[in-house]
Design an enzyme around this catalytic site. Structure first.
Site, PDB file in Angstrom:
ATOM      1  N   GLU A   1       7.496  -1.804  16.900  1.00  0.00           N
ATOM      2  CA  GLU A   1       6.105  -2.158  16.617  1.00  0.00           C
ATOM      3  C   GLU A   1       5.897  -3.638  16.964  1.00  0.00           C
ATOM      4  O   GLU A   1       6.612  -4.493  16.452  1.00  0.00           O
ATOM      5  CB  GLU A   1       5.836  -1.933  15.130  1.00  0.00           C
ATOM      6  CG  GLU A   1       4.397  -2.116  14.751  1.00  0.00           C
ATOM      7  CD  GLU A   1       4.146  -1.872  13.265  1.00  0.00           C
ATOM      8  OE1 GLU A   1       4.953  -2.319  12.437  1.00  0.00           O
ATOM      9  OE2 GLU A   1       3.123  -1.235  12.963  1.00  0.00           O
TER      10      GLU A   1
ATOM     11  N   GLU B   1       3.216   3.674   3.161  1.00  0.00           N
ATOM     12  CA  GLU B   1       2.421   3.649   4.401  1.00  0.00           C
ATOM     13  C   GLU B   1       3.029   2.563   5.286  1.00  0.00           C
ATOM     14  O   GLU B   1       2.798   1.383   5.048  1.00  0.00           O
ATOM     15  CB  GLU B   1       0.947   3.330   4.098  1.00  0.00           C
ATOM     16  CG  GLU B   1       0.296   4.208   3.034  1.00  0.00           C
ATOM     17  CD  GLU B   1       0.159   5.649   3.439  1.00  0.00           C
ATOM     18  OE1 GLU B   1       0.257   5.950   4.646  1.00  0.00           O
ATOM     19  OE2 GLU B   1      -0.031   6.491   2.548  1.00  0.00           O
TER      20      GLU B   1
ATOM     21  N   LYS C   1      -0.382  -6.701  -5.717  1.00  0.00           N
ATOM     22  CA  LYS C   1       0.227  -7.870  -5.074  1.00  0.00           C
ATOM     23  C   LYS C   1      -0.209  -7.941  -3.616  1.00  0.00           C
ATOM     24  O   LYS C   1       0.277  -7.173  -2.785  1.00  0.00           O
ATOM     25  CB  LYS C   1       1.749  -7.797  -5.135  1.00  0.00           C
ATOM     26  CG  LYS C   1       2.356  -9.166  -4.895  1.00  0.00           C
ATOM     27  CD  LYS C   1       3.732  -9.142  -4.256  1.00  0.00           C
ATOM     28  CE  LYS C   1       3.709  -9.182  -2.755  1.00  0.00           C
ATOM     29  NZ  LYS C   1       3.041 -10.326  -2.135  1.00  0.00           N
TER      30      LYS C   1
ATOM     31  N   CYS D   1      -1.840  -1.004  12.113  1.00  0.00           N
ATOM     32  CA  CYS D   1      -0.741  -0.027  12.046  1.00  0.00           C
ATOM     33  C   CYS D   1      -1.004   1.104  13.033  1.00  0.00           C
ATOM     34  O   CYS D   1      -0.085   1.675  13.597  1.00  0.00           O
ATOM     35  CB  CYS D   1      -0.604   0.511  10.638  1.00  0.00           C
ATOM     36  SG  CYS D   1      -2.164   1.035   9.951  1.00  0.00           S
TER      37      CYS D   1
HETATM   38  P1  NAD Z   1       5.427  -6.681   5.092  1.00  0.00           P
HETATM   39  O1  NAD Z   1       6.233  -5.462   4.881  1.00  0.00           O
HETATM   40  O2  NAD Z   1       6.090  -7.907   5.538  1.00  0.00           O
HETATM   41  O3  NAD Z   1       4.676  -7.073   3.715  1.00  0.00           O
HETATM   42  C1  NAD Z   1       3.863  -6.134   3.033  1.00  0.00           C
HETATM   43  C2  NAD Z   1       3.784  -6.544   1.574  1.00  0.00           C
HETATM   44  O4  NAD Z   1       5.078  -6.425   0.991  1.00  0.00           O
HETATM   45  C3  NAD Z   1       3.342  -7.974   1.351  1.00  0.00           C
HETATM   46  O5  NAD Z   1       2.514  -8.038   0.210  1.00  0.00           O
HETATM   47  C4  NAD Z   1       4.643  -8.699   1.099  1.00  0.00           C
HETATM   48  O6  NAD Z   1       4.508  -9.870   0.335  1.00  0.00           O
HETATM   49  C5  NAD Z   1       5.415  -7.641   0.337  1.00  0.00           C
HETATM   50  N1  NAD Z   1       6.871  -7.811   0.365  1.00  0.00           N
HETATM   51  C6  NAD Z   1       7.621  -8.514   1.242  1.00  0.00           C
HETATM   52  N2  NAD Z   1       8.930  -8.416   0.927  1.00  0.00           N
HETATM   53  C7  NAD Z   1       9.011  -7.608  -0.160  1.00  0.00           C
HETATM   54  C8  NAD Z   1      10.082  -7.099  -0.932  1.00  0.00           C
HETATM   55  N3  NAD Z   1      11.341  -7.420  -0.662  1.00  0.00           N
HETATM   56  N4  NAD Z   1       9.799  -6.268  -1.956  1.00  0.00           N
HETATM   57  C9  NAD Z   1       8.540  -5.908  -2.223  1.00  0.00           C
HETATM   58  N5  NAD Z   1       7.459  -6.366  -1.538  1.00  0.00           N
HETATM   59  C10 NAD Z   1       7.703  -7.217  -0.516  1.00  0.00           C
HETATM   60  O7  NAD Z   1       4.234  -6.253   6.062  1.00  0.00           O
HETATM   61  P2  NAD Z   1       3.130  -7.195   6.685  1.00  0.00           P
HETATM   62  O8  NAD Z   1       3.796  -8.042   7.704  1.00  0.00           O
HETATM   63  O9  NAD Z   1       2.332  -7.830   5.597  1.00  0.00           O
HETATM   64  O10 NAD Z   1       2.165  -6.120   7.390  1.00  0.00           O
HETATM   65  C11 NAD Z   1       2.404  -5.581   8.627  1.00  0.00           C
HETATM   66  C12 NAD Z   1       3.053  -4.224   8.500  1.00  0.00           C
HETATM   67  O11 NAD Z   1       2.261  -3.357   7.705  1.00  0.00           O
HETATM   68  C13 NAD Z   1       3.188  -3.516   9.841  1.00  0.00           C
HETATM   69  O12 NAD Z   1       4.455  -2.933   9.945  1.00  0.00           O
HETATM   70  C14 NAD Z   1       2.112  -2.433   9.778  1.00  0.00           C
HETATM   71  O13 NAD Z   1       2.339  -1.313  10.585  1.00  0.00           O
HETATM   72  C15 NAD Z   1       2.120  -2.090   8.339  1.00  0.00           C
HETATM   73  N6  NAD Z   1       0.866  -1.435   7.975  1.00  0.00           N
HETATM   74  C16 NAD Z   1       0.864  -0.088   7.785  1.00  0.00           C
HETATM   75  C17 NAD Z   1      -0.328   0.553   7.472  1.00  0.00           C
HETATM   76  C18 NAD Z   1      -0.379   2.044   7.239  1.00  0.00           C
HETATM   77  O14 NAD Z   1      -1.378   2.503   6.730  1.00  0.00           O
HETATM   78  N7  NAD Z   1       0.644   2.803   7.599  1.00  0.00           N
HETATM   79  C19 NAD Z   1      -1.510  -0.181   7.361  1.00  0.00           C
HETATM   80  C20 NAD Z   1      -1.462  -1.559   7.570  1.00  0.00           C
HETATM   81  C21 NAD Z   1      -0.262  -2.188   7.876  1.00  0.00           C
END
Ligand code: NAD
Length: 494
Positions: free
Chosen positions: A384, A249, A174, A283
Site C-alpha cells: 500500500e 478495517e 483515540k 484505503c
Molecule cells: P496507523 O495504523 O499508523 O494508525 C492508526 C491509529 O492507530 C492511530 O490512531 C494511531 O495512533 C494508532 N496506533 C498506532 N500504533 C498503535 C499501537 N501500537 N496500538 C494501538 N494503536 C496504535 O494508520 P494511519 O497511518 O493513521 O492510517 C493509514 C492506514 O489506515 C492505511 O493503512 C489505510 O489503508 C488504513 N485505513 C483503512 C481504512 C479502512 O476502512 N479499511 C480506512 C482508512 C484508513
C-alpha cells in the site's frame, strides 16, 4: 495559537504535556493539543467503565438515545464550515473535499444510525420444539475503544461513534496524534449535546502508548480499529490477552479494471478521482489500474495528460485539487516507493517528485504520479503506497484481469469499468474484495456495509451489519412444560 483539550468524563481537560500540530501545507505549527499521560488514560477508561456499569447511557429509552444522536448530528452541521477548515488545516486535504465530503458525511452517519438503530436491534426469535421458546436479545458490549487513522479523522470517528453509542456502549476514542483536532472539536459538540458523563471520552497521544493501553485493558470489551496492517496485527495481539471482540478495517491495494467497452472519458476522469482524491491517502485508493490492451494506449495518454493538469496547492484554497500529504514521513515514504519502482524497471510517465516551486518547498507536497511497465512482482504493485501514485498495467482477457486484480494480500475494494453490465457483474463475482464499484467510484452509502477481506481486515462499518458489530446477541431459552423438560428433569431418575 489555539489549544485543544482532551474530553474525559464530561469535562474538557488541559494537560501539561502538549503537542504542536503542523499545517501540512507549510509545515508550520498552528495548534497545540493536550496529550494524555497515564493519569488521563486511567481516567478515561475508568469513566467509560463507570458510565457503562452504573451510568444512564445503556439504559435510557431509545427515543432519548435517538434525540442525543440527532443533537450531535445537528452540532456537526452547525459548525460545518469551521470543522471543514479545521480538517483541511490539520490533514492538508483540499477544502472542497472537507466541505462537501467529510463533514456532511460525518453528520449523516449520526442521522442514519439515529433513524435506524431501533429496528436493527430487533431480532426475530426462531420457533423451537413444542414447549420451548427463545428470545434473541441484542445488547451493548460495554466499553468500546475506537482507534482511528489520520486520512478521514472526523468521518471515520463518526462512523464508529454513531454505531457504538446507538447500541448503548460507552466509548474511549483515540484519534491519530497527527490529526486529533476535529475529534476533539467533536468532543465539545458532544459536551454541549449533554450526553451523560463518561459516555464518550476522547484522548490524544501516541498510538503505541495510548492504543496499547486501551487494547490491553480488561475494562475494554470491544475494539474497533481502522488503520494500517502493521498496527492492526499488534492490536490483535494485545486484544488476545483478554479475548476482546474486534472490528478491523485495515489497508488495501485496490484494482481498477478498465474494459475495452468502457466509456473512455468517464473512465479516465473517474480513475483520476479514485487515486488522487485526498492525495491518494485512501484505503480504497485504486492504486493499480488494469487496462484492456485494445484501449491501453488511448487510456494512458488521456490519463497522463489530465494528471499533468491537476492543480497542486495548499488545502485551504478552493481551486486546489491536490494538497500536501499529511506529514514529512508520509512524503518520504511515497518518494521511497517511487524510487524503488524506478529501480525495478517502472517507467514514470509523469510526476514522481517533490515539487520544487518556492510555494511548495516547505509543505509535504508530492506530484501526482503515473508509473507503467512494472513487472507483476514489483513491490509497488504489492504494498500500500497511500499517496498520489497510480500504477498502470495491461491485460488481454477478462480472466487475466481477474487474476491480476486478485493477486494481492489485500481484498478491500475494486472498480470495474464496462458498458456491458452483465459482463461487469460476472467480473465482480470473481473479484476478492468487500466493496466493488461498477462504473463509479467511492460512493459510500450509510445503508451498505463496508469492510474488506483477507489482510484488509474483518468486520464491517456502516449499514445494519456495521451497526450490529457493536451489539452482541444473547439467546434466552425457556421451557414451558409444567415439570420442566423430561430429558433434563429426570436425567438422574429422581
Ligand atoms: P496507523 O495504523 O499508523 O494508525 C492508526 C491509529 O492507530 C492511530 O490512531 C494511531 O495512533 C494508532 N496506533 C498506532 N500504533 C498503535 C499501537 N501500537 N496500538 C494501538 N494503536 C496504535 O494508520 P494511519 O497511518 O493513521 O492510517 C493509514 C492506514 O489506515 C492505511 O493503512 C489505510 O489503508 C488504513 N485505513 C483503512 C481504512 C479502512 O476502512 N479499511 C480506512 C482508512 C484508513
Amino acid at each position: 495559537m489555539i489549544t485543544y483539550p482532551l474530553f474525559i468524563n464530561g469535562e474538557l481537560i488541559e494537560t501539561k504535556e502538549q503537542n504542536a500540530i503542523l499545517n501540512p501545507s507549510t509545515a508550520e505549527p498552528f495548534a497545540q493539543v493536550s496529550v494524555a499521560g497515564e493519569k488521563e488514560i486511567e481516567n478515561a477508561l475508568g469513566a467509560a467503565r463507570a458510565a457503562f456499569d452504573s451510568g444512564a447511557w445503556p439504559k435510557i429509552p431509545f427515543s432519548e438515545r435517538k434525540a442525543f444522536l440527532l443533537k450531535i448530528a445537528d452540532g456537526i452541521l452547525e459548525k460545518a464550515g469551521e470543522l471543514a477548515q479545521l480538517e483541511t488545516l490539520n490533514t492538508g486535504k483540499p477544502i472542497k473535499e472537507s466541505t462537501f465530503m467529510d463533514i456532511p458525511s460525518a453528520a449523516k452517519a449520526f442521522q442514519y444510525i439515529a433513524e435506524n438503530f431501533e429496528k436493527f436491534l430487533v431480532e426475530d426469535s426462531p420457533a423451537l420444539e413444542a414447549q420451548a421458546s427463545a428470545k434473541l436479545i441484542r445488547e451493548p458490549f460495554g466499553v468500546a475503544a475506537l482507534i482511528v487513522p489520520w486520512n478521514y479523522p472526523l468521518l471515520i470517528a463518526c462512523w464508529k461513534l454513531a454505531s457504538s453509542l446507538a447500541a448503548g456502549n460507552c466509548v474511549v476514542l483515540k484519534p491519530s496524534s497527527l490529526t486529533p483536532l476535529s475529534a476533539l472539536e467533536l468532543g465539545k459538540i458532544i459536551h454541549t449535546a449533554g450526553l451523560p458523563k463518561g459516555t464518550v471520552n476522547i484522548i490524544n497521544g501516541s498510538g503505541s502508548k495510548i492504543g496499547k493501553a486501551l487494547c490491553s485493558d480488561k475494562r475494554v470489551d470491544i475494539i474497533s480499529f481502522t488503520g494500517s496492517n502493521e498496527v492492526g496485527k499488534q492490536i490483535i495481539e494485545y486484544a488476545s490477552q483478554n479475548v476482546k471482540k474486534l472490528v478491523m478495517e485495515l489497508g488495501g491495494k485496490s484494482a481498477n479494471i478498465i474494459c475495452k467497452d468502457a466509456p473512455l472519458d468517464v473512465a479516465v476522469n473517474s480513475s483520476l478521482c479514485s487515486i488522487f482524491l485526498n492525495q491518494g491517502q485512501m484505503c480504497t485508493g485504486m492504486s493499480r489500474i488494469l487496462v484492456e490492451s485494445a484501449i491501453y494506449d488511448d487510456f494512458v495518454s488521456n490519463f497522463v495528460e489530465k494528471t499533468k493538469r491537476i492543480k497542486i496547492g495548499p488545502g485551504s484554497e478552493f481551486e486546489t485539487q491536490i494538497g500536501p500529504l499529511v506529514s514529512r514521513a508520509q512524503q518520504r515514504k511515497v518518494l521511497g516507493f517511487v524510487e524503488d519502482a524506478k529501480k525495478q524497471g517502472g517507467k514514470v510517465l509523469c510526476g514522481g517528485k517533490i515539487p520544487q516551486e518556492a510555494n511548495f518547498k516547505n509543505g509535504f507536497f508530492f506530484e501526482p504520479t503515473v508509473i507503467a511497465d512494472l513487472a507483476p512482482a514489483a513491490g509497488i504493485l504489492k504494498e500500500e503506497i497511500f499517496g498520489p501514485v497510480a500504477c498502470i498495467s495491461k491485460f488481454s482477457s477478462i480472466e487475466e484481469a481477474v487474476t491480476m486484480a486478485n493477486d494481492s494480500d489485500f481484498a478491500l475494494a475494486a472498480c470495474i469499468w464496462a458498458k456491458d453490465e452483465a459482463k461487469a457483474h460476472t467480473i465482480a463475482a470473481k473479484i476478492n474484495a468487500g466493496t466493488i464499484w461498477v462504473n463509479t467510484y467511492g460512493m459510500f452509502y450509510n445503508e451498505l456495509p463496508y469492510g474488506g477481506f483477507k489482510q484488509s481486515g474483518f468486520g464491517k462499518e456502516l449499514g445494519k451489519e456495521g451497526f450490529l458489530e457493536y451489539a452482541r446477541i444473547k439467546s434466552v431459552i425457556m421451557d414451558h412444560s409444567p415439570e420442566g423438560k423430561p430429558l433434563v428433569s429426570y436425567w438422574y431418575g429422581f
